[in-house]
Design a protein around this motif. Structure first.
Motif, PDB file in Angstrom:
ATOM      1  N   TYR A  48      11.571   7.774 -29.818  1.00 56.57           N
ATOM      2  CA  TYR A  48      12.539   8.820 -30.090  1.00 56.57           C
ATOM      3  C   TYR A  48      13.545   7.737 -30.888  1.00 56.57           C
ATOM      4  O   TYR A  48      14.284   6.984 -30.451  1.00 56.57           O
ATOM      5  CB  TYR A  48      13.178   9.597 -28.840  1.00 56.57           C
ATOM      6  N   LYS A 105      13.964   4.321 -29.755  1.00 50.24           N
ATOM      7  CA  LYS A 105      13.595   4.113 -28.215  1.00 50.24           C
ATOM      8  C   LYS A 105      12.159   4.709 -28.158  1.00 50.24           C
ATOM      9  O   LYS A 105      11.794   5.519 -28.577  1.00 50.24           O
ATOM     10  CB  LYS A 105      14.504   5.166 -27.540  1.00 50.24           C
ATOM     11  N   ALA A 107       9.199   5.741 -26.013  1.00 51.54           N
ATOM     12  CA  ALA A 107       8.951   6.617 -24.835  1.00 51.54           C
ATOM     13  C   ALA A 107       7.301   6.646 -24.395  1.00 51.54           C
ATOM     14  O   ALA A 107       7.266   6.786 -23.393  1.00 51.54           O
ATOM     15  CB  ALA A 107       9.217   8.138 -25.048  1.00 51.54           C
ATOM     16  N   PRO A 165       6.885   9.192 -12.131  1.00 50.33           N
ATOM     17  CA  PRO A 165       8.250   9.222 -11.903  1.00 50.33           C
ATOM     18  C   PRO A 165       8.892  10.202 -13.070  1.00 50.33           C
ATOM     19  O   PRO A 165       8.510   9.967 -14.475  1.00 50.33           O
ATOM     20  CB  PRO A 165       9.030   8.026 -11.607  1.00 50.33           C
ATOM     21  N   SER A 166       9.913  10.749 -12.982  1.00 48.44           N
ATOM     22  CA  SER A 166      10.514  11.595 -14.320  1.00 48.44           C
ATOM     23  C   SER A 166      11.273  10.509 -15.338  1.00 48.44           C
ATOM     24  O   SER A 166      11.707   9.523 -14.786  1.00 48.44           O
ATOM     25  CB  SER A 166      11.850  12.854 -13.826  1.00 48.44           C
ATOM     26  N   GLY A 167      10.954  10.910 -16.386  1.00 47.82           N
ATOM     27  CA  GLY A 167      11.422  10.264 -17.641  1.00 47.82           C
ATOM     28  C   GLY A 167      10.373   9.099 -18.043  1.00 47.82           C
ATOM     29  O   GLY A 167      10.495   8.431 -18.796  1.00 47.82           O
ATOM     30  N   CYS A 168       9.060   9.287 -17.410  1.00 46.19           N
ATOM     31  CA  CYS A 168       7.996   8.349 -17.549  1.00 46.19           C
ATOM     32  C   CYS A 168       7.294   8.578 -19.099  1.00 46.19           C
ATOM     33  O   CYS A 168       6.372   8.041 -19.444  1.00 46.19           O
ATOM     34  CB  CYS A 168       7.212   8.111 -16.510  1.00 46.19           C
ATOM     35  N   GLY A 169       7.539  10.035 -19.645  1.00 46.88           N
ATOM     36  CA  GLY A 169       6.907  10.184 -20.846  1.00 46.88           C
ATOM     37  C   GLY A 169       5.770  11.169 -20.615  1.00 46.88           C
ATOM     38  O   GLY A 169       5.232  11.497 -21.754  1.00 46.88           O
ATOM     39  N   LYS A 170       5.536  11.713 -19.421  1.00 40.91           N
ATOM     40  CA  LYS A 170       4.692  12.757 -19.178  1.00 40.91           C
ATOM     41  C   LYS A 170       4.761  14.024 -20.202  1.00 40.91           C
ATOM     42  O   LYS A 170       3.822  14.465 -20.956  1.00 40.91           O
ATOM     43  CB  LYS A 170       4.663  13.441 -17.866  1.00 40.91           C
ATOM     44  N   SER A 171       5.877  14.543 -20.181  1.00 41.16           N
ATOM     45  CA  SER A 171       6.151  15.665 -21.109  1.00 41.16           C
ATOM     46  C   SER A 171       6.015  15.242 -22.722  1.00 41.16           C
ATOM     47  O   SER A 171       5.311  15.949 -23.682  1.00 41.16           O
ATOM     48  CB  SER A 171       7.589  16.325 -21.095  1.00 41.16           C
ATOM     49  N   THR A 172       6.535  13.896 -23.045  1.00 43.04           N
ATOM     50  CA  THR A 172       6.401  13.407 -24.508  1.00 43.04           C
ATOM     51  C   THR A 172       5.057  13.414 -24.809  1.00 43.04           C
ATOM     52  O   THR A 172       4.495  13.875 -25.857  1.00 43.04           O
ATOM     53  CB  THR A 172       7.107  12.214 -24.250  1.00 43.04           C
ATOM     54  N   ILE A 227      11.166  18.054 -33.298  1.00 45.75           N
ATOM     55  CA  ILE A 227      12.299  16.976 -32.893  1.00 45.75           C
ATOM     56  C   ILE A 227      12.463  16.004 -33.867  1.00 45.75           C
ATOM     57  O   ILE A 227      11.417  15.340 -34.258  1.00 45.75           O
ATOM     58  CB  ILE A 227      12.132  16.145 -31.418  1.00 45.75           C
ATOM     59  N   ILE A 247      13.940  13.383 -34.473  1.00 38.56           N
ATOM     60  CA  ILE A 247      13.885  11.847 -34.612  1.00 38.56           C
ATOM     61  C   ILE A 247      12.636  11.440 -33.919  1.00 38.56           C
ATOM     62  O   ILE A 247      12.397  10.109 -33.714  1.00 38.56           O
ATOM     63  CB  ILE A 247      15.258  11.604 -33.664  1.00 38.56           C
TER      64      ILE A 247
HETATM   65  N1  LIG Z   1      14.513  15.016 -27.524  1.00 38.21           N
HETATM   66  C1  LIG Z   1      14.577  13.657 -27.168  1.00 38.21           C
HETATM   67  N2  LIG Z   1      15.490  12.676 -27.667  1.00 38.21           N
HETATM   68  C2  LIG Z   1      15.570  11.612 -27.150  1.00 38.21           C
HETATM   69  N3  LIG Z   1      14.910  10.829 -26.228  1.00 38.21           N
HETATM   70  C3  LIG Z   1      14.015  11.803 -25.495  1.00 38.21           C
HETATM   71  C4  LIG Z   1      13.804  13.117 -26.067  1.00 38.21           C
HETATM   72  N4  LIG Z   1      13.005  13.691 -25.100  1.00 38.21           N
HETATM   73  C5  LIG Z   1      12.897  12.830 -24.038  1.00 38.21           C
HETATM   74  N5  LIG Z   1      13.257  11.897 -24.342  1.00 38.21           N
HETATM   75  C6  LIG Z   1      13.306  10.442 -23.621  1.00 38.21           C
HETATM   76  O1  LIG Z   1      11.762  10.116 -23.578  1.00 38.21           O
HETATM   77  C7  LIG Z   1      11.574   9.305 -22.279  1.00 38.21           C
HETATM   78  C8  LIG Z   1      10.411  10.409 -21.613  1.00 38.21           C
HETATM   79  O2  LIG Z   1      10.782  11.815 -21.391  1.00 38.21           O
HETATM   80  P1  LIG Z   1       9.960  12.898 -21.128  1.00 38.21           P
HETATM   81  O3  LIG Z   1       8.949  12.667 -21.645  1.00 38.21           O
HETATM   82  O4  LIG Z   1      10.884  14.254 -21.145  1.00 38.21           O
HETATM   83  O5  LIG Z   1       9.633  12.579 -19.428  1.00 38.21           O
HETATM   84  P2  LIG Z   1       9.062  13.398 -18.405  1.00 38.21           P
HETATM   85  O6  LIG Z   1       8.445  14.469 -18.817  1.00 38.21           O
HETATM   86  O7  LIG Z   1       8.045  12.396 -17.610  1.00 38.21           O
HETATM   87  O8  LIG Z   1      10.146  13.441 -17.153  1.00 38.21           O
HETATM   88  C9  LIG Z   1      12.791   9.625 -21.511  1.00 38.21           C
HETATM   89  O9  LIG Z   1      13.399   8.276 -21.457  1.00 38.21           O
HETATM   90  C10 LIG Z   1      13.834  10.340 -22.383  1.00 38.21           C
HETATM   91  O10 LIG Z   1      15.042  10.221 -22.013  1.00 38.21           O
END
Ligand SMILES: Nc1ncnc2c1ncn2[C@@H]1O[C@H](COP(=O)(O)OP(=O)(O)O)[C@@H](O)[C@H]1O
Ligand SMILES: [Mg+2]
Lengths: 298, 462
Positions: free
Chosen positions: A60, A63, A65, A84-91, A103, A105
């Motif tokens: 992103y 950064k 991810a 843990p949350s924020g570890c990039g699963k959704s990404t 998105i 960026i």
């Molecule tokens: N749209 C975005 N823009 C910038 N950073 C993002 C965005 N979406 C997620 N992130 C960053 O990417 C990392 C992984 O996020 P995410 O995939 O949502 O984690 P999870 O689903 O595991 O909680 C996090 O540090 C989050 O801050």
């Protein structure tokens, strides 16, 4: 204390120790430490993969991810992703049907294939891809339209039905497969937003399967639901794997244990460990995995 | 002493009271065993002292200023020779005005008689005494108020609640004033309109098809008897507004869609403020643009196509008015489209819908009620707009729905009725109030409907 705060505190104390160093170079060090090569423990690859990701990095802006993740999703299996949350699963999940494209960026590197075909190739049509790889989101997000129109939305835009009767059939079948039909068959013209949370989420699943996808991605589909609604969705996932390949992100380890065949553990953008669900939950190899599933983190 | 000086002194007193109050609360608290014994923060005690210094003194100042003139008048008149006092009220007023003017140095003594010069001297003397007394009184009240407040400072005094309460009352006073003035305006318009309807029957006004408000002001003047049918004005207003909306709504809406869905963040960050500046251009500028550039252009264009276009046409006014409200529509729609949850867009895109399909089938239907509300607000702006129409659409109250002809609107007629010589009991003048009342009701109705629609839409995602 969650894992991220624990790590943040580590880095903070590390930075405090290096007070003489200016802030940027401290961050730089931290980043390099993050980028260190690592090896996923377990068996990320399978023989008959439906989708496979190789050396995937996601950014992103500046950064990062996702760090060098390679992972297969087997045909007709349910793969759970935990961490843990924020570890990039959704990404990671969203790279699988290119939802990250919306998105601006976000940048994706590496190879991701569906049935052996690169889905990031330049002439890939995201419309076709997303019809084959459907998605169910964390918060139920039915359209503010009738139940019928919610399910008919996908078939309409893909031109799957040639008559009203065909559309009726698709809608009914999808609702049946999402085990929602009996509850709503008398109110198909009522707004989908009027259903309960659990029903809304099943409606979203019905909407996703109405276009006959091959893979269904689910991002914490039960996190907004009560235990009974959750149990129904889990049953549904069990039925669905007969026909579809499913990747599900979940924050509940019980859920991962109940619905999945394989489990992947993510930590700070890295794929730490992956293996059969039974193994991950009984004999985790990596310390981080063990900490997480024994609840020392979450 | 000047009122400004009094004000300055009062402000200084407030500051001193604030500092003293704060200091005193600290001292008192220290005697009782530390700052923690105070009920409120030291600042609150300071504010309290300042408020007590300011408010009563201000009240005295306002009352004094209010009554000063009439008391002065009474005193001076009592000094005048009995013959003058016996004059009729109007002449006495004129006489007194001369005294006052001379005393203030506005006129010279040549025009005055001796009694007036004497009265003026007395006037001057009394006025200066008055202003000194005023300053002294205000000063004393302020000091007394401050002392009273300072004396009351003890650790148990709930200064915070006190200050909060006073603040609430001050705010209430301000809002009360705002409501009161609005009410006053509406009522005065209403009463004048009722006077109008005493002369011209309400039905003639509401259903009459003829508007020619020329009426004899003097009994012997030659003029039409005047007819006050308001229908042509309403139709003209609606016609111009319709043209304006036909232009502003599609363009505004589409640019809002582009800005919120397609444009890059940078483009949006630049474009939106620039377009919003357009909304701040004074309408008189749009007006002469309409009259001098657009109207002749439309006339020329029409003639080249063999159409008969008036030199001042509803089309020209509506077109420019439309351009004027584009930024308004765009800005409102943009906000509303942005309020549609991202999750709905993701759901649609995740099904494989294109951007275009997502906008048409999901975003716009979800935003529609809000957009309708925005359009209604834009309509009420168009209906109330005056300058552009005065300049570009003309004054002839023709009952037509052909946008190529000259029409006139309610607002323009209000302007023309009140420009120039007039008598305030002539129906011609009073008609302006009747029109104002109608305009008020039309825009009120539109706004109420718009707010209702917008509110209903808001609830949908909560
Ligand atoms: N749209 C975005 N823009 C910038 N950073 C993002 C965005 N979406 C997620 N992130 C960053 O990417 C990392 C992984 O996020 P995410 O995939 O949502 O984690 P999870 O689903 O595991 O909680 C996090 O540090 C989050 O801050
Ligand atoms: Mg997530």
């Amino acid at each position: 204390m969650s894992a991220t705060t624990a790590v943040n505190e580590n880095t903070r104390s590390m930075m405090e120790r290096n007070v003489s160093m200016d802030k940027t170079s401290a961050l730089e060090m931290e980043r390099q430490a993050d980028m260190e090569a690592y090896k996923t423990i377990g068996s990320p690859l399978v023989k008959d993969a439906k989708m496979s990701a190789r050396n995937v990095n996601v950014f992103y802006g500046d950064k990062q991810a996702i760090l060098d993740v390679s992972l297969d999703i087997g045909r007709n299996e349910v793969l759970a992703m935990i961490g843990p949350s924020g570890c990039g699963k959704s990404t990671f999940l969203r790279t699988l049907n290119r939802m990250n494209d919306i998105i601006p960026i976000c940048r994706v590197q590496g190879d991701i294939t569906l049935d052996g075909e690169d889905i990031y190739k330049s002439n890939q049509d995201t419309v076709m891809l997303r019809a084959r790889v459907g998605m169910v989101f964390q918060k139920p997000n039915p359209f503010p339209k009738s139940i019928y129109e919610n399910v008919a939305y996908g078939p309409r835009i893909h031109g799957l039905a040639h008559s009203k009767a065909e559309m009726d059939e698709i809608v009914e079948n999808s609702l049946r497969r999402a085990s929602l039909f009996d509850e709503v068959k008398d109110q198909l013209d009522k707004p989908g937003t009027g259903l309960s949370g659990g029903q809304q989420q099943r409606l979203c699943i019905a909407r996703a399967i109405a276009v006959s996808p091959e893979v269904i991605l689910m991002d914490e589909p039960c996190s907004a639901l009560d235990p009974i609604a959750t149990a129904r969705i889990e049953e549904l996932i069990d039925d669905l794997k007969e026909k579809y390949t499913i990747a599900i992100v979940t924050h509940s380890m019980q859920q991962a244990a109940r619905v999945s065949q394989r489990t992947a553990y993510f930590h700070l953008g890295k794929l730490i460990e992956v293996g059969s669900t039974k193994d991950i939950f009984t004999i985790p190899q990596h310390q981080l995995t063990e900490n997480y599933i024994t609840g020392r983190f979450g | 002493m000047q009122t400004t000086t009094v004000f300055l002194i009062l402000t200084a007193l407030c500051v001193v009271s604030f500092i003293t109050g704060r200091k005193r609360s600290q001292i008192v608290a220290m005697q009782q065993g530390g700052l923690s014994t105070l009920h409120s923060l030291p600042n609150h005690y300071g504010y309290m002292a300042a408020v007590w210094a300011a408010l009563p003194a201000l009240l005295v100042l306002i009352l004094w200023t209010g009554f000063e003139g009439s008391v002065l008048h009474k005193l001076v008149v009592a000094q005048l020779p009995p013959a003058v006092q016996a004059l009729p009220a109007e002449e006495l007023g004129l006489y007194y005005n001369q005294v006052q003017g001379f005393a203030r140095g506005a006129i010279d003594s040549v025009q005055l008689d001796e009694a007036q010069v004497k009265a003026a001297a007395f006037y001057r003397e009394t006025a200066s005494t008055f202003s000194q007394v005023k300053a002294a009184l205000v000063f004393i009240v302020a000091v007394l108020g401050a002392l009273l407040a300072l004396r009351r400072i003890t650790p148990v005094l709930r200064a915070r609640n006190h200050v909060e309460k006073i603040f609430e009352w001050v705010l209430f006073g301000c809002s009360f004033l705002a409501v009161l003035t609005t009410l006053g305006i509406v009522l005065s318009v209403l009463f004048e309109a009722i006077r109008f309807f005493n002369v011209i029957p309400l039905t003639d006004f509401l259903f009459g098809l003829q508007w020619s408000p020329q009426m004899a002001i003097r009994a012997n003047q030659v003029a039409a008897s005047g007819s006050f049918g308001f229908v042509p004005l309403l139709v003209g207003t609606l016609l111009i507004s319709a043209v304006a909306l036909l232009i502003a709504v599609p363009v505004g809406l589409m640019s809002a869609i582009y800005l919120s869905e397609y444009a890059s963040r940078r483009f949006r960050a630049v474009t939106k403020p620039v377009l919003e500046i357009l909304a701040g251009v004074p309408t008189v500028v749009y007006g002469f643009f309409a009259a001098l550039t657009v109207a002749p252009f439309i006339r020329g264009l029409g003639e080249s196509m063999g159409l008969d276009v008036a030199s001042e046409s509803a089309m020209a006014a509506g077109l420019v008015m439309g351009i004027m409200i584009i930024p308004f529509v765009m800005s409102l729609s943009d906000d509303i489209i942005n309020a549609v949850p991202v999750s709905l867009r993701e759901a649609s895109l995740g099904m494989g819908a294109t951007m275009n399909e997502t906008i048409r089938r999901v975003v716009l239907p979800a935003a529609l009620p809000g957009i309708v509300g925005g359009v209604l607000l834009a309509a009420s702006r168009a209906i109330g707009e005056t300058m552009i129409v005065v300049m570009a659409a003309g004054l002839s109250a023709k009952l037509t729905i052909n946008p190529l002809e000259a029409v006139t609107t309610i607002t323009v007629q209000i302007v023309t009725l009140l420009v120039g010589d007039q008598e305030f009991d002539n129906p011609k003048t009073l008609a302006a109030f009747a029109l104002g009342l109608v305009l008020f009701f039309v825009t009120l109705l539109l706004n109420v409907v718009a707010l209702y629609v917008v509110r209903k839409y808001r609830e949908q995602y909560e």
